[in-house]
Structures are given as C-alpha cells and as structure tokens.
Write a protein that holds these residues in place. Sequence first.
Motif, PDB file in Angstrom:
ATOM      1  N   THR A  64      78.490  25.043  62.195  1.00  0.00           N
ATOM      2  CA  THR A  64      77.214  25.619  62.631  1.00  0.00           C
ATOM      3  C   THR A  64      77.311  27.132  62.468  1.00  0.00           C
ATOM      4  N   VAL A  69      73.928  27.136  67.362  1.00  0.00           N
ATOM      5  CA  VAL A  69      72.757  26.573  66.693  1.00  0.00           C
ATOM      6  C   VAL A  69      71.484  27.147  67.317  1.00  0.00           C
ATOM      7  N   ASN A 269      82.925  28.513  64.842  1.00  0.00           N
ATOM      8  CA  ASN A 269      81.749  28.201  65.664  1.00  0.00           C
ATOM      9  C   ASN A 269      82.188  27.332  66.841  1.00  0.00           C
ATOM     10  N   SER A 272      80.289  21.588  67.332  1.00  0.00           N
ATOM     11  CA  SER A 272      78.891  21.215  67.099  1.00  0.00           C
ATOM     12  C   SER A 272      78.396  20.188  68.115  1.00  0.00           C
ATOM     13  N   GLN A 275      77.759  21.618  71.457  1.00  0.00           N
ATOM     14  CA  GLN A 275      76.542  22.431  71.498  1.00  0.00           C
ATOM     15  C   GLN A 275      75.311  21.572  71.760  1.00  0.00           C
TER      16      GLN A 275
END
Length: 394
Positions: A64, A69, A269, A272, A275
């Motif tokens: 991401t 995101v 990041n 994912s 998130q």
Amino acid sequence: MQLADRVQSLTPSTTLAITAKAKALKAEGHDVIGLGAGEPDFNTPNYILDAAKRAMDEGLTKYTPAGGVPELKNSITAKLKRDQSLTYTNEQIIVTTGAKHALFTLFQVLLNEGDEVIVPAPYWVSYPEQIKLAEGKPVIVSAEESNDFKITPEQLKQAITAKTKAVIINSPSNPTGMMYSEAELKAIGEVCLEHDVLIVSDEIYEKLVYTEEKHVSIAQISEALYHQTVIINGVSKSHSMTGWRIGFAAGNKTIIKAMSNMASHSTSNPTSIAQFAALAAYTGSDEKVTEMKDAFKQRLEVLHNLLIEIPGVECVKPSGAFYLFPNVKKAAESGGFENVDSWVKALLDEEKVALVPGSGFGSPDNVRLSYATSLDQLEEAAERIKRFVNNHQS
C-alpha cells in the motif's frame, strides 16, 4: 564486533525483565498473576475480524502507500472531526505500524543531535529511548504525585532552553492513568506557543476515560495550538488491537510528509490487512469499545479500594487508561527492603504477583499495576500483596 553507540546507550526495559521472569515461573508450574500487561484482555471485536477476513478474500494483501491507504486516512480524519471537532486533510495523516512507530518516526524526522525533548515523569518507558535513538536529549521533568502526576506550566517553562524542540503530553497517561483537564492543557499550550515548542500529544488512551470529565486534545483548544501539535493515536487500546500494529500521526503537512518518506525506507507500509481491520474499527459501532470501558471502570473501582486498605500503600485514583500507579515506598521501607525494585522482586518470588517497578517510568517509589485482567485475578492479587506486606512488617 563493536555495536553502534546509539544501541549501547539504550536502557533495558524493566517491563520486559519482569514479564520474562513471570513467564519463566509460570512455565515451572507456579500460579503467577501478571499485572504487567499493557494491553486489553479482550479479543478484537468480531466485526473487525470479519473485515480483515474480507480483505484477505478480496486480495487486499499487496503493498500500500507508505503512509497508509486513502480509505483508512479518510476514516481517521472523520474520527478526528467526530471526536475532537478537528479538521485534517489526508496529507496531514500518516498511518504507521503502531502508535509506537509513529512516535519513533516523528523523533527521527524532527530531532538533530543535541535537540531536547521535555518528557514529564512518570513517563512511558519508550519515550526517552526513542529520543536518544534520534540523537536527541530527553529532559525529564518530575511531576509531583500531589498534583496527580501532572507537570505545571511553571515546571515546563523552567525546563525550556534554546535547544528545546518539543514536549510530550500523554493524556490519559501510561503509567499513571491521569488526564489533563482542558484548563491545564490550555496553560501548558500557552507556554509552548510563547517559546515555539512543538507539542507531541499521545492520545492512545483517549477512549478509556472513567470520569465525567471528557478527554480533550490540546489541538482542539485553539487554532494556534492545532498548528503547534502533532497528535499520536491508534486502535491498539481503544479496540483491543495491540497485535495488529496500526497507529497514526496527525499534524503539520511538512512533518507528515517527512515521516511518510522515512517510513517508505523502513517499513514500506503498515500491514495491508491490518489497515482494513482498522478501517472497520473507525467506521463501525463503538458498542464493544463501551463494553470494554465499562468493564475496566468496574475493575478500577474494585482494585483501587483494595489497594488503599494495604498498610504502606498510597494510591491516587486515576481518570483513565487501565493502570494504577500506587506509591509503595512506605511498605518497602517497613518491610526492610532496600528499594521498591527489591520489594517488587520479592513479591514475585514469594507471592507470585508480577508488577512493574516504577523506576522504569522515572518514578522509583511507585509500581504499575494493570487491571487488564479478570476481577477474580485482581482480587486474588490484592490479597496476595496484602499478605506479603503484612508478612514483612517490621
């Protein structure tokens, strides 16, 4: 091989040391009650687990953007508007691998060698170490127990020098559970504005407040303080998601962009799947959060009442988080112990109750107890502590 100086300067975690010993005793078959945990004992709510499963099923398992995101950033800006009446754009938000990583990255982009950060004590154990890792200097200011472990504007003013870059305000606090009032924050904020000191507002426990007084972010007090503050927060404590490692920072665009750039070279990041789980946490119902808070409030009442009945134990009643931070200096002295650290070790050895000594938080006369465990365990722990103190009365 010679290790880097920055690593050799780190202070070992007293929390981890006590936790490791408690686990070793448990492995040997002892009935250990651990009150050192810094995390809720509830599982992550099902609607968040379901969101994570959907993310996996839908293939949302790739890289991401380094700063998170857009969907999650949108939910964070909405949360800040809803809860604190604060308006941020996505450019002012970075999603991080836990609130701890937000703090670490902030200090890395903020501090040059010798820059000072004012750290009120008692403090969370990682603040001074993270500042040192960024080649900064933690300036410890001791908050008086008589003032509910909160620093005063006068103390802050006296600690400021030409090298002061920032001050950390953690409200509600780990380890004390104390919370600054709006008036107290305003007074501290005025000093920061006068001397151009950045405010690092750690609000990770904002949802866990047990008094009628509501949590206030220093950033919402005035437009000037909004621009002077970087908010640190996350889902770890509020939604029982410590292992998911999702936090965020909100503040000045230039600072946030620098943090995102740095994150792109460190973590790439945040996970994912985590998130999208956090997205569900911020957009879903607060019903489970309220249930957890109600349970903590009941435990606080019970444990606090039991502790203050123990000879030599004094305990200010906190406003939030899930910790008590009693002063046990008199109990340790009357028991013939050299210091509170020795008292804590003996308590674990003799009664198998694991507490965290306050020395690790910059307050050597105190101990931290987490009430993130069942009422039965808390009542049994209090009984063991009382027995231990009575057995060591001189």
